[in-house]
Design a protein around this motif. Structure first.
Motif, mmCIF file in Angstrom:
data_model
loop_
_atom_site.group_PDB
_atom_site.id
_atom_site.type_symbol
_atom_site.label_atom_id
_atom_site.label_comp_id
_atom_site.label_asym_id
_atom_site.label_seq_id
_atom_site.Cartn_x
_atom_site.Cartn_y
_atom_site.Cartn_z
ATOM 1 N N VAL A 13 1.063 -1.169 0.002
ATOM 2 C CA VAL A 13 -0.053 -0.038 0.095
ATOM 3 C C VAL A 13 0.913 1.261 -0.024
ATOM 4 C CG1 VAL A 13 -1.777 1.341 1.251
ATOM 5 C CG2 VAL A 13 -2.007 -1.153 1.226
ATOM 6 N N ILE A 14 1.875 1.247 0.801
ATOM 7 C CA ILE A 14 2.827 2.259 0.878
ATOM 8 C C ILE A 14 3.402 2.709 -0.581
ATOM 9 C CG2 ILE A 14 4.864 3.313 1.685
ATOM 10 C CD1 ILE A 14 4.162 1.398 4.646
ATOM 11 N N ALA A 15 3.820 1.475 -1.228
ATOM 12 C CA ALA A 15 4.763 1.556 -2.333
ATOM 13 C C ALA A 15 3.712 2.308 -3.396
ATOM 14 C CB ALA A 15 4.974 0.296 -2.830
ATOM 15 N N ILE A 16 2.492 1.826 -3.372
ATOM 16 C CA ILE A 16 1.311 2.389 -4.146
ATOM 17 C C ILE A 16 1.053 3.807 -4.286
ATOM 18 C CG2 ILE A 16 -1.193 2.268 -5.169
ATOM 19 C CD1 ILE A 16 -0.911 -0.837 -4.158
ATOM 20 N N VAL A 17 0.989 4.204 -2.690
ATOM 21 C CA VAL A 17 0.834 5.653 -2.786
ATOM 22 C C VAL A 17 1.941 6.483 -2.903
ATOM 23 C CG1 VAL A 17 0.510 7.321 -0.715
ATOM 24 C CG2 VAL A 17 -0.958 5.252 -0.673
ATOM 25 N N ARG A 18 3.059 5.979 -2.854
ATOM 26 C CA ARG A 18 4.251 6.745 -2.884
ATOM 27 C C ARG A 18 4.415 6.806 -4.501
ATOM 28 N NH1 ARG A 18 8.311 4.809 1.946
ATOM 29 N NH2 ARG A 18 7.273 5.919 3.379
ATOM 30 N N TRP A 19 4.078 5.711 -5.177
ATOM 31 C CA TRP A 19 3.929 5.993 -6.589
ATOM 32 C C TRP A 19 2.835 6.790 -7.213
ATOM 33 C CZ3 TRP A 19 0.350 5.269 -10.467
ATOM 34 C CH2 TRP A 19 0.831 5.326 -11.985
ATOM 35 N N CYS A 20 1.799 6.758 -6.578
ATOM 36 C CA CYS A 20 0.793 7.735 -6.998
ATOM 37 C C CYS A 20 1.251 9.504 -6.584
ATOM 38 C CB CYS A 20 -0.454 7.824 -6.116
ATOM 39 S SG CYS A 20 -1.480 6.297 -6.638
ATOM 40 N N VAL A 21 2.107 9.385 -5.605
ATOM 41 C CA VAL A 21 2.611 10.803 -5.311
ATOM 42 C C VAL A 21 3.582 11.168 -6.277
ATOM 43 C CG1 VAL A 21 3.960 12.179 -3.699
ATOM 44 C CG2 VAL A 21 2.270 10.637 -2.714
ATOM 45 N N GLU A 22 4.431 10.412 -6.612
ATOM 46 C CA GLU A 22 5.610 10.588 -7.588
ATOM 47 C C GLU A 22 4.816 11.075 -9.004
ATOM 48 O OE1 GLU A 22 8.983 8.031 -9.853
ATOM 49 O OE2 GLU A 22 8.214 7.323 -8.148
ATOM 50 N N HIS A 23 3.740 10.334 -9.420
ATOM 51 C CA HIS A 23 3.055 10.491 -10.639
ATOM 52 C C HIS A 23 2.232 11.311 -10.620
ATOM 53 C CE1 HIS A 23 5.499 6.642 -11.164
ATOM 54 N NE2 HIS A 23 5.819 7.195 -12.493
ATOM 55 N N ALA A 24 1.817 12.023 -9.387
ATOM 56 C CA ALA A 24 0.559 12.866 -9.406
ATOM 57 C C ALA A 24 -0.742 12.114 -9.929
ATOM 58 C CB ALA A 24 0.726 14.383 -9.841
ATOM 59 N N VAL A 25 -1.006 10.926 -9.493
ATOM 60 C CA VAL A 25 -2.178 10.513 -9.951
ATOM 61 C C VAL A 25 -3.047 10.161 -8.721
ATOM 62 C CG1 VAL A 25 -3.001 8.301 -10.552
ATOM 63 C CG2 VAL A 25 -0.862 9.076 -11.397
ATOM 64 N N PRO A 26 -4.217 10.705 -8.845
ATOM 65 C CA PRO A 26 -5.206 10.522 -7.673
ATOM 66 C C PRO A 26 -5.627 8.901 -7.373
ATOM 67 C CG PRO A 26 -6.209 11.247 -9.567
ATOM 68 C CD PRO A 26 -5.056 11.465 -9.935
ATOM 69 N N PHE A 27 -5.864 8.856 -5.789
ATOM 70 C CA PHE A 27 -6.270 7.520 -5.551
ATOM 71 C C PHE A 27 -7.458 7.428 -4.572
ATOM 72 C CE2 PHE A 27 -4.409 7.569 -1.248
ATOM 73 C CZ PHE A 27 -3.237 8.438 -1.327
ATOM 74 N N VAL A 28 -7.941 6.301 -4.655
ATOM 75 C CA VAL A 28 -9.279 6.287 -3.767
ATOM 76 C C VAL A 28 -9.058 4.749 -3.048
ATOM 77 C CG1 VAL A 28 -11.616 5.798 -3.403
ATOM 78 C CG2 VAL A 28 -10.874 7.598 -5.192
ATOM 79 N N ALA A 29 -9.021 4.791 -1.671
ATOM 80 C CA ALA A 29 -9.141 3.629 -1.006
ATOM 81 C C ALA A 29 -10.436 2.904 -1.064
ATOM 82 C CB ALA A 29 -8.435 3.602 0.321
ATOM 83 N N ARG A 30 -10.517 1.522 -1.083
ATOM 84 C CA ARG A 30 -11.706 1.005 -0.988
ATOM 85 C C ARG A 30 -11.777 -0.293 -0.059
ATOM 86 N NH1 ARG A 30 -16.248 0.250 -5.144
ATOM 87 N NH2 ARG A 30 -16.979 -1.661 -4.921
#
Lengths: 353, 480
Positions: free
Chosen positions: B51-68
């Motif tokens: 999860v941490i790696a995915i969120v950091r990837w989203c931060v790096e690529h400025a991609v919004p995320f939604v946890a579900r």
């Protein structure tokens, strides 16, 4: 010292000085940081109280004693046993200190009863969070955030609390416990039992755990007999007058005899180990409240500070002592805490957390 | 987004990265079925590290995320951002610890609510928050939206039971707020994180407060010939000094639906029924039940039934718990509202909802938590009729405005989400909302975590649809 009697004047006062610090009844002086002091003692009064709603709204400088009296007239109370009531604690100061007494055992602490706030942020604006109904999920939970925030993020000007009907009768039991291990074992039993004790306080120096049961009298007597049978010869039913004195002493922390006072959040599983270590530190009056906080009356904080630091836990000096920072032990501060501070107080008008 | 798919696949094995629209269809929508949006990818991590790696990837690529979690939000809280990432947390479903000494459970965000109580049961403990969807909803979602249930007056909401949270914030920072103790020192970041609607980050490990199980329950069902009489009975119970564990009410239309669905056998001809439940040690309940009986005797109930055993208790509760999905039998579509009014104004609120219902020609069924003033008007409509949804939404909006005008709230337990974000300014001033936005930016400067929720004015990535949630149709999910 400024003494506003309107929330808008508190906002004016915040804007008027580069550094400000809020003061209430002065019962927890150690928590007041450096800055031009703003007294909230003039900002008093219960604004709304409808007993059938189980809520009241009051200005932050209102003494807890005044509120407790108004609630008692309607047979209601704040179940978490607010502290330093006779010493003049105000609602705002109680929220800012984030402290609860032995009564937090049954239904939770102050954080579980505060449902709405108005406060002045570091920009000098009046902000509201939460609401005035007992159930509300709208917006960020600013009331909870401000519990224990010590005026570092905002100055609370108005509070709204949930309250409960007071038990029709109470019965206090004193359970003798030879040592900390036995005491913890018995507190665990109480904590998962059917008895629903309202309050619990462990006094290691008296080798006793005190319990307060609440409810219809006939029920309390039956449960007391069962508890007594559980630990034969070790349970004493305390006479009403003595019981009242004991819980008042706990609420006012009279037992500390004016010594500097430190609160340490903990759990039951830590108490026996802590007790063993404390023996090395020399005599230190102390109590364990509701199995959730240790209260230590220590003339010299240094040793306690070092011990907490070594354990990676923290404590907070509520009153007394000479140190400027009230923090003891290790205080990890995540990056985001600084960002939150600057979101609410960009110019650093309030003392640093 | 497709350009980033290869990069995403470096984060997780390919069988846990979905980019095929057909595979992602189930994630398009949550319990608020009127809105949907197709994400760019759905990722299914199995560990906190992932999860941490995915969120950091989203931060790096400025991609919004939604946890579900299980997607049961009724406010559209887990509605995807079109072309953003959905992080499905269902596989982070480990109960890491149940500690009977400290009376806490430490769980991952994908743990099902009821599973916490199941795990604590052998120690005589339970986890108090009980949203109606508790057999399927997850703790992560409960925390994000500060979920409620039928026992909030006495026990509070989810935030009251969360002692500590380890989370990855929308900056990529991993933090630990609070801990195992019921007490803490310093500002309550745990309390702030709860109910932040996913705008701060994703909880990875949650420490929950466990309470002793009540020894016995005393459950009473009372039937009334008018809503007003039932409302007065609620006040009489509350003013008596009793503190019931639950105090629920249903109106005639909701009763009709429940009867049709589960034959709960509620008193025939009732315009309203009340469910009142006392709980606690047998001696206490024995005294309090006499008191309750005396109060109810004065309230014009035309029929009062006491559950004689656990089976009868379950029958009484069954009608209440199934009421929402049962209403699905009366109408192809419905909106669930979640406003709160001061308890003393319940009768007035119900009367006005009735008037608005007549005025707008929408049927409204009422099922609600009377003890804490939390209404759940179910507005029935047909999404295939042009303007059907819009008219129902307009009526819902009028009900929310009424709640605020009475001194209540736009949401008691479902959260603001997508659904009620335009009504946030009805409760809070521009300055209040500005402070909330600044706080959000402290946790999420890039507005990557669940953007579009809670605050008004954001782009709505939604289409409209109709019908029950697929899980609801299957009888797995019910709404509170």
């Amino acid at each position: 010292m400024m003494a506003p009697d309107q929330a808008a004047e508190v906002a004016d006062a915040v804007r008027a000085y580069p550094r400000v610090a809020a003061v209430g009844g002065g019962s927890k002086r150690r928590l007041v940081g450096a800055g031009e002091e703003i007294s909230l003692r003039g900002l008093t009064g219960i604004l709304e109280y409808h007993a059938s709603e189980f809520t009241f709204t009051a200005r932050a400088g209102t003494p807890v004693a005044e509120v407790a009296a108004a609630l008692a007239e309607e047979g209601q109370y704040l179940p978490f046993d607010p502290l330093f009531v006779a010493a003049g604690a105000t609602l705002g100061g109680t929220v800012a200190a984030g402290i609860s007494g032995p009564g937090r055992f049954r239904f939770g602490g102050l954080r579980d009863f505060l449902i709405g706030v108005q406060f002045v942020d570091g920009r000098g604006e009046l902000i509201r969070g939460g609401g005035k109904v007992v159930k509300n999920a709208a917006g960020f939970d600013l009331p909870k955030f401000l519990v224990g925030s010590m005026g570092r993020f905002g100055i609370v000007t108005e509070v709204c609390f949930k309250v409960f009907p007071a038990p029709v009768a109470s019965l206090t039991l004193k359970v003798a416990c030879a040592d900390a291990g036995v005491a913890v074992e018995r507190m665990v039993t109480v904590g998962s039992s059917r008895w629903e004790a309202d309050a619990m306080e462990y006094l290691p120096q008296d080798s006793a755990v005190w319990l307060r049961l609440g409810g219809p009298e006939v029920a309390l007597e039956k449960m007391a007999r069962e508890i007594a049978a559980c630990w034969p010869g070790e349970v004493e039913i305390v006479a009403a007058g003595e019981a009242d004195r004991f819980w008042a002493d706990a609420r006012e922390v009279i037992w500390a005899d004016g010594a500097p006072l430190v609160k340490v959040p903990l759990t039951l599983s830590r108490i026996a180990d802590l007790e063993a270590r404390l023996r090395e530190l020399g005599p230190m009056p102390r109590r364990y409240s509701a199995g959730a906080a240790g209260w230590f009356a220590c003339p010299d904080e240094t040793a306690l500070d070092a011990m907490l630091a070594a354990q990676g836990s923290r404590g907070l000096a509520i009153r007394g002592g000479g140190g400027s920072s009230p923090w003891l032990g290790s205080c990890p501060s995540p990056e985001v805490a600084r960002a939150v501070k600057s979101a609410l107080d960009p110019d650093g008008r309030f003392p640093s957390p | 987004m497709p350009a980033l798919h290869d990069s995403l696949r470096s984060l997780l094995p390919p069988d846990r990265v979905f980019t095929d629209p057909a595979r992602m269809a189930v994630y398009e929508s949550d319990g608020l079925t009127a809105m949907k949006a197709l994400p760019g990818a759905v990722l299914v991590p199995e560990t906190a590290g992932e999860v941490i790696a995915i969120v950091r990837w989203c931060v790096e690529h400025a991609v919004p995320f939604v946890a579900r979690g299980s997607g049961t939000s009724l406010s559209g809280g887990s509605l995807p951002v079109a072309d953003g990432i959905v992080i499905a947390l269902n596989r982070l479903n480990r109960i890491l610890e149940v500690d009977p000494v400290d009376r806490v459970a430490v769980v991952e965000p994908g743990v099902i609510n009821l599973d916490v109580s199941r795990a604590a049961d052998r120690h005589g403990l339970h986890y108090a928050p009980d949203p109606s969807s508790q057999t399927i909803c997850t703790i992560g979602g409960n925390i994000a939206f500060n979920s409620g249930g039928a026992h909030c007056l006495k026990y509070g909401m989810t935030a009251n039971h969360v002692l500590g949270v380890k989370a990855v914030l929308a900056t990529g920072e991993v933090v630990e707020f609070g801990g195992r103790s019921r007490e803490q020192v310093g500002a309550d970041f745990t309390g702030l994180f709860c109910g932040s609607e996913g705008l701060f980050g994703i909880a990875l490990e949650i420490t929950l407060r466990l309470l002793p199980k009540a020894e016995i329950f005393h459950t009473v069902l009372a039937g009334y010939h008018s809503l007003e009489a039932a409302g007065n009975a609620v006040s009489a119970v509350i003013e008596s000094g009793l503190l019931p564990g639950a105090l629920e009410m249903m109106d005639a239309l909701a009763i009709e639906a429940a009867e049709a669905a589960v034959a709960c056998g509620y008193p025939e001809g009732a315009e309203a029924v009340l469910i009142i439940e006392l709980e606690g040690p047998v001696e206490k309940v024995a005294a309090e039940r006499e008191q309750l009986a005396a109060i109810l005797a004065e309230t014009n109930a035309f029929e009062t039934r006491v559950a004689a055993n656990a089976a009868e208790r379950m029958t009484i509760w069954k009608g209440r718990k199934c009421a929402f999905s049962a209403v699905g039998r009366l109408s192809p579509d419905f909106i669930v509202q979640d406003g709160v009014v001061p308890r003393a104004r319940l009768g007035e609120a119900l009367r006005r909802i009735g008037e608005m219902s007549v005025e707008t020609c929408y049927r409204v069924a009422n099922v609600f938590h009377a003890g804490d003033g939390n209404l759940h008007p179910l507005i029935l409509y047909d999404g295939r009729v042009p303007g059907g949804l819009e008219g129902a939404e307009a009526l819902a909006g009028r009900i929310l405005e009424m709640c605020v005008a009475m001194g209540g709230s736009i949401t008691g337990e479902h959260g603001v989400g997508m659904e009620k974000r335009d009504y946030l300014p009805a409760m809070f001033s521009a300055a209040d909302i500005a402070v909330m936005k600044r706080l959000r930016h402290a946790f999420d400067p890039g507005e990557l975590a669940n953007p579009g929720k809670m605050f008004p004015g954001a782009e709505a990535p939604a289409l409209t649809t109709h019908g029950l949630h697929p899980l609801e149709k299957a009888g797995i999910l019910s709404r509170e």
